[in-house]
Design a protein around this motif. Structure first.
Motif, PDB file in Angstrom:
ATOM      1  N   LYS A  50       5.670  73.933  25.279  1.00 30.81           N
ATOM      2  CA  LYS A  50       4.190  73.846  25.928  1.00 30.81           C
ATOM      3  C   LYS A  50       4.244  72.714  26.792  1.00 30.81           C
ATOM      4  N   LEU A  51       3.822  72.798  28.062  1.00 26.87           N
ATOM      5  CA  LEU A  51       3.681  71.606  29.033  1.00 26.87           C
ATOM      6  C   LEU A  51       2.494  71.799  29.493  1.00 26.87           C
ATOM      7  N   PRO A  52       1.894  70.612  29.796  1.00 26.20           N
ATOM      8  CA  PRO A  52       2.568  69.315  29.295  1.00 26.20           C
ATOM      9  C   PRO A  52       2.512  69.133  27.791  1.00 26.20           C
ATOM     10  N   LEU A  53       3.520  68.201  27.427  1.00 24.99           N
ATOM     11  CA  LEU A  53       3.635  68.167  25.912  1.00 24.99           C
ATOM     12  C   LEU A  53       3.774  66.767  25.501  1.00 24.99           C
ATOM     13  N   VAL A  54       3.148  66.791  24.364  1.00 29.49           N
ATOM     14  CA  VAL A  54       3.452  65.557  23.521  1.00 29.49           C
ATOM     15  C   VAL A  54       4.612  65.644  22.538  1.00 29.49           C
ATOM     16  N   LEU A  55       5.712  64.961  22.730  1.00 30.84           N
ATOM     17  CA  LEU A  55       6.785  65.152  21.987  1.00 30.84           C
ATOM     18  C   LEU A  55       6.664  64.431  20.377  1.00 30.84           C
ATOM     19  N   GLY A  56       7.403  64.742  19.581  1.00 30.34           N
ATOM     20  CA  GLY A  56       7.693  64.077  18.260  1.00 30.34           C
ATOM     21  C   GLY A  56       7.299  64.845  16.996  1.00 30.34           C
ATOM     22  N   HIS A  57       8.175  64.895  16.239  1.00 34.77           N
ATOM     23  CA  HIS A  57       7.977  65.897  15.098  1.00 34.77           C
ATOM     24  C   HIS A  57       8.572  65.074  13.857  1.00 34.77           C
ATOM     25  N   GLN A  58       8.725  63.909  13.767  1.00 34.12           N
ATOM     26  CA  GLN A  58       8.953  63.144  12.211  1.00 34.12           C
ATOM     27  C   GLN A  58       7.859  62.104  12.205  1.00 34.12           C
ATOM     28  N   ILE A  59       6.603  62.524  11.826  1.00 37.53           N
ATOM     29  CA  ILE A  59       5.367  61.954  11.987  1.00 37.53           C
ATOM     30  C   ILE A  59       5.140  61.343  10.503  1.00 37.53           C
ATOM     31  N   VAL A  60       4.753  60.089  10.483  1.00 35.72           N
ATOM     32  CA  VAL A  60       3.961  59.647   9.369  1.00 35.72           C
ATOM     33  C   VAL A  60       2.759  59.157   9.773  1.00 35.72           C
ATOM     34  N   GLY A  61       1.345  59.603   9.077  1.00 36.85           N
ATOM     35  CA  GLY A  61       0.267  59.005   9.327  1.00 36.85           C
ATOM     36  C   GLY A  61      -0.757  58.990   8.289  1.00 36.85           C
ATOM     37  N   THR A  62      -1.732  58.908   8.577  1.00 39.46           N
ATOM     38  CA  THR A  62      -3.012  58.997   7.513  1.00 39.46           C
ATOM     39  C   THR A  62      -4.116  59.741   8.221  1.00 39.46           C
ATOM     40  N   VAL A  63      -4.424  60.754   7.089  1.00 41.51           N
ATOM     41  CA  VAL A  63      -5.546  61.730   7.460  1.00 41.51           C
ATOM     42  C   VAL A  63      -6.737  60.692   7.643  1.00 41.51           C
ATOM     43  N   VAL A  64      -7.536  61.082   9.008  1.00 41.15           N
ATOM     44  CA  VAL A  64      -8.780  60.207   9.264  1.00 41.15           C
ATOM     45  C   VAL A  64      -9.799  60.612   8.140  1.00 41.15           C
ATOM     46  N   ASP A  65      -9.990  61.565   7.688  1.00 43.39           N
ATOM     47  CA  ASP A  65     -11.168  61.747   6.778  1.00 43.39           C
ATOM     48  C   ASP A  65     -11.081  61.109   5.239  1.00 43.39           C
ATOM     49  N   ASP A  66      -9.656  61.029   4.817  1.00 43.64           N
ATOM     50  CA  ASP A  66      -9.705  60.578   3.418  1.00 43.64           C
ATOM     51  C   ASP A  66      -8.413  59.256   3.558  1.00 43.64           C
ATOM     52  N   GLY A  67      -7.995  59.326   4.409  1.00 52.90           N
ATOM     53  CA  GLY A  67      -6.872  57.962   4.192  1.00 52.90           C
ATOM     54  C   GLY A  67      -5.645  58.432   3.506  1.00 52.90           C
ATOM     55  N   ARG A  68      -5.234  59.794   3.328  1.00 53.53           N
ATOM     56  CA  ARG A  68      -4.123  60.076   2.589  1.00 53.53           C
ATOM     57  C   ARG A  68      -2.915  59.836   3.731  1.00 53.53           C
ATOM     58  N   ARG A  69      -1.986  59.421   3.104  1.00 54.82           N
ATOM     59  CA  ARG A  69      -0.757  59.379   3.746  1.00 54.82           C
ATOM     60  C   ARG A  69       0.112  60.598   3.699  1.00 54.82           C
ATOM     61  N   VAL A  70       0.569  60.988   4.974  1.00 57.60           N
ATOM     62  CA  VAL A  70       1.208  62.479   4.888  1.00 57.60           C
ATOM     63  C   VAL A  70       2.175  62.467   6.127  1.00 57.60           C
ATOM     64  N   GLY A  71       3.288  63.130   6.043  1.00 55.48           N
ATOM     65  CA  GLY A  71       4.320  63.523   6.836  1.00 55.48           C
ATOM     66  C   GLY A  71       4.346  64.658   7.359  1.00 55.48           C
ATOM     67  N   ILE A  72       4.517  64.830   8.749  1.00 52.29           N
ATOM     68  CA  ILE A  72       4.483  65.976   9.542  1.00 52.29           C
ATOM     69  C   ILE A  72       5.753  66.183  10.169  1.00 52.29           C
ATOM     70  N   PRO A  73       6.286  67.529   9.609  1.00 57.72           N
ATOM     71  CA  PRO A  73       7.649  67.924  10.182  1.00 57.72           C
ATOM     72  C   PRO A  73       7.873  68.822  11.304  1.00 57.72           C
ATOM     73  N   TRP A  74       8.896  69.119  11.689  1.00 51.95           N
ATOM     74  CA  TRP A  74       9.018  70.220  12.783  1.00 51.95           C
ATOM     75  C   TRP A  74       8.184  71.401  12.684  1.00 51.95           C
ATOM     76  N   LEU A  75       8.315  71.925  11.329  1.00 51.34           N
ATOM     77  CA  LEU A  75       7.777  73.330  11.126  1.00 51.34           C
ATOM     78  C   LEU A  75       6.244  73.101  10.921  1.00 51.34           C
ATOM     79  N   ALA A  76       5.381  73.698  11.981  1.00 43.60           N
ATOM     80  CA  ALA A  76       3.914  73.259  12.054  1.00 43.60           C
ATOM     81  C   ALA A  76       3.236  74.621  11.522  1.00 43.60           C
TER      82      ALA A  76
END
Length: 318
Positions: A50-76
């Motif tokens: 997909k272009l334009p594209l934001v790269l990156g598939h080894q993501i650690v973050g928190t869910v905005v609604d509830d603060g849960r920490r999650v990991g986001i991998p390559w398979l979406a």
């Protein structure tokens, strides 16, 4: 950081916060590890991102609604209906979508994820430490399982994935033989620090035959070398999503029931299994931190083989 066209640097951009669709979560990105797949996308070696594209598939973050920490991998996303999905091989789904390729990824402050495809992360890892587990670790773990239970394991290319897999293999009682770029004495010393029984250049023969080998480096010339080092009945697993052409080699290198196979993507089950194993080892990731705006610099360090472990964009503190 946005990729507009292959072979161009990423550019900083102000983008609107993405709006999650039903079944998706809005995630505040804390850290995103840099992967060799990102290099292949930037170089145009993987077709139709997909272009334009934001790269990156080894993501650690928190869910905005509830603060849960999650990991986001390559398979979406996978359709869940095809013969591959129904047989536990969603990694091969023809309709699958991939983070940082078909969908915008984690070189950003916010991203969205299908709730079914995000992963719970183990405690005890900071965001920066956990990020490499989500591809370098997961693909390495799947490759290790594909390679079988052999005691003598060769790892070709001692970077982000191999430095994690070496720890898991040692935990399982295997002996690791590490192969680096020719002359990379620092990389060989790093492998020995992580318990490798032997470390040398990729042009060298190990002191013993290998029961299995995993090739992480995207270099087709390594395939005949790995087969040559393999004992009868062993497996060579090619772990990369892209590799240069494999040169012709004599059948005798494959004969003796040696196996040559690839590893493609990952499944959610891989993620669940590995993220349960990692704290038991315990896996420790070696990381070089970069700010989000230093993404191009991080990619160049990876391209040049100048990293000890993994590069990680520390997005939250950028």
């Amino acid at each position: 950081m946005v990729l507009d066209r292959p072979a161009e640097p990423l550019r900083p951009a102000e983008l609107p916060v993405p709006t999650p669709r039903p079944g998706q979560l809005l995630v505040r990105v804390h850290a995103c590890a840099v992967c060799r797949t990102d290099l292949h996308i930037v170089a145009g070696e993987l077709s139709h991102p997909k272009l334009p594209l934001v790269l990156g598939h080894q993501i650690v973050g928190t869910v905005v609604d509830d603060g849960r920490r999650v990991g986001i991998p390559w398979l979406a996303w996978a359709d869940g209906e095809c013969r591959f999905c129904r047989s536990g091989r969603e990694n091969l789904c023809d309709r699958a979508g991939f983070t940082g390729y078909d969908l915008d990824g984690g070189y950003a402050e916010y991203t969205v994820v299908d709730e079914r495809f995000c992963l719970a992360l183990p405690e005890g890892y900071s965001a920066v430490e956990a990020a490499p587990l989500l591809c370098a670790g997961l693909i390495g773990y799947r490759s290790l399982r594909v390679a079988g239970d052999g005691e003598r394991l060769g790892l070709y290319g001692f970077g982000a994935s191999a430095h994690i897999v070496a720890q898991v293999a040692r935990h399982e009682g295997r002996r690791v033989f590490a192969f680096t770029r020719v002359g990379d004495e620092e990389g060989q010393a790093f492998a020995r620090e992580l318990g490798a029984a032997w470390a040398g250049g990729s042009d060298q023969r190990p002191p013993e035959e290998l029961d299995a080998a995993i090739i992480f480096a995207p270099v087709g010339e390594l395939v005949p070398l790995a087969l040559r080092a393999l004992a009868k009945g062993g497996t060579v697993a090619c772990a990369g999503i892209h590799m240069s052409d494999i040169p012709a080699f004599p059948y005798e290198l494959l004969w003796g029931e040696r196996v040559l196979r690839s590893v493609a993507n990952l499944t959610r089950r891989d993620g669940e299994e590995f993220l349960a194993v990692a704290p038991r080892v315990p896996v420790r990731t070696s990381v070089a931190r970069f700010a989000l705006e230093q993404a191009n610099e991080a990619l160049e360090h990876l391209r040049a083989g100048e990293l000890r472990g993994a590069a990680v964009l520390d997005v939250l503190t950028s």
